[in-house]
Design an enzyme around this catalytic site. Sequence first.
Site, PDB file in Angstrom:
ATOM      1  N   ASP A   1       4.140  -3.874  -7.233  1.00 37.71           N
ATOM      2  CA  ASP A   1       3.074  -4.524  -7.997  1.00 37.71           C
ATOM      3  C   ASP A   1       3.314  -4.213  -9.482  1.00 37.71           C
ATOM      4  OD1 ASP A   1       0.517  -5.026  -9.185  1.00 37.71           O
ATOM      5  OD2 ASP A   1      -0.490  -4.760  -7.278  1.00 37.71           O
TER       6      ASP A   1
ATOM      7  N   ARG B   1      -3.282  -2.529   9.187  1.00 36.02           N
ATOM      8  CA  ARG B   1      -1.844  -2.472   8.885  1.00 36.02           C
ATOM      9  C   ARG B   1      -1.041  -3.068  10.042  1.00 36.02           C
ATOM     10  NH1 ARG B   1      -0.830   1.161   4.488  1.00 36.02           N
ATOM     11  NH2 ARG B   1      -2.456   2.718   4.193  1.00 36.02           N
TER      12      ARG B   1
HETATM   13  C1  PRP Z   1       1.160   0.528  -2.561  1.00 39.61           C
HETATM   14  C2  PRP Z   1       2.557   0.078  -2.153  1.00 39.61           C
HETATM   15  C3  PRP Z   1       3.412   0.631  -3.242  1.00 39.61           C
HETATM   16  C4  PRP Z   1       2.514   0.616  -4.460  1.00 39.61           C
HETATM   17  C5  PRP Z   1       2.837  -0.567  -5.309  1.00 39.61           C
HETATM   18  O1  PRP Z   1       0.927   1.799  -2.053  1.00 39.61           O
HETATM   19  O2  PRP Z   1       2.924   0.575  -0.899  1.00 39.61           O
HETATM   20  O3  PRP Z   1       3.844   1.944  -2.965  1.00 39.61           O
HETATM   21  O4  PRP Z   1       1.174   0.525  -3.975  1.00 39.61           O
HETATM   22  O5  PRP Z   1       2.045  -0.584  -6.458  1.00 39.61           O
HETATM   23  P1  PRP Z   1       2.618  -0.402  -7.934  1.00 39.61           P
HETATM   24  O6  PRP Z   1       3.888  -1.181  -8.047  1.00 39.61           O
HETATM   25  O7  PRP Z   1       1.517  -0.981  -8.800  1.00 39.61           O
HETATM   26  O8  PRP Z   1       2.810   1.053  -8.173  1.00 39.61           O
HETATM   27  P2  PRP Z   1      -0.533   2.395  -1.837  1.00 39.61           P
HETATM   28  O9  PRP Z   1      -0.860   3.300  -2.973  1.00 39.61           O
HETATM   29  O10 PRP Z   1      -1.501   1.279  -1.569  1.00 39.61           O
HETATM   30  O11 PRP Z   1      -0.383   3.305  -0.572  1.00 39.61           O
HETATM   31  P3  PRP Z   1      -0.091   2.898   0.956  1.00 39.61           P
HETATM   32  O12 PRP Z   1       1.321   2.382   1.016  1.00 39.61           O
HETATM   33  O13 PRP Z   1      -0.269   4.185   1.667  1.00 39.61           O
HETATM   34  O14 PRP Z   1      -1.093   1.848   1.381  1.00 39.61           O
END
Ligand code: PRP
Length: 187
Positions: A109, A171
């Site tokens: 993201d 999930r």
């Molecule tokens: C999500 C995804 C990435 C990150 C991307 O993890 O898995 O690791 O966010 O976002 P960014 O590019 O803005 O940093 P999340 O924190 O939701 O944890 P999860 O995978 O445990 O759901």
Amino acid sequence: MVVPPVEELVDYILIEEVQLKTRVAELAKSINDDYRQLSPVLLVGILKGCVLFLTDLSRSLTVPHAIDFLDISSYGAGMRQSTGDIRVLMDLHQSIEGYHVLVVEDIVDSGRTLNHVIRRLEARKPASLKICTLLNKAERREIPVPLSYVGFTIPDVFVFGYGLDIDEYYRNLPHIAVVKPDIQIHS
Ligand code: PRP
């Protein structure tokens, strides 16, 4: 707390199960070609979102590989985009020095999580370090990150399923769905 049935949460399905299967097989073929001569190979999954993608990808890889996990969180419960507050919840269990490391993510993201991961892992002297992500929300990028393998580039919509959660639930969906606007499981 009662978790709503998934039908109440889904606006529409963005990526069907068959599309995911096809694309994972294509990514695995590219990785098999690129890593054929390389050893040792280590997949590093970023928990928790990577789990379904990583296990499907791993089963389609013919190159011998080990698997390890980093647990990094950047979204708080109930958040719909990353907070920028990156927390390392669990580090790798093994040394990566000399390994050809392929980081496996569910979604990129802002790029903040991967930027942190890359800096953290490069300091540990891997033989090579590449990124494979199932989803790329390219228009949200704040920090550029080099992505070697991308499953799908998607628009800026909140998605869940196939490893990605909505407030930690669902999930397990076999497809990627878009949540209805203004829905939260936790109040
Ligand atoms: C999500 C995804 C990435 C990150 C991307 O993890 O898995 O690791 O966010 O976002 P960014 O590019 O803005 O940093 P999340 O924190 O939701 O944890 P999860 O995978 O445990 O759901």
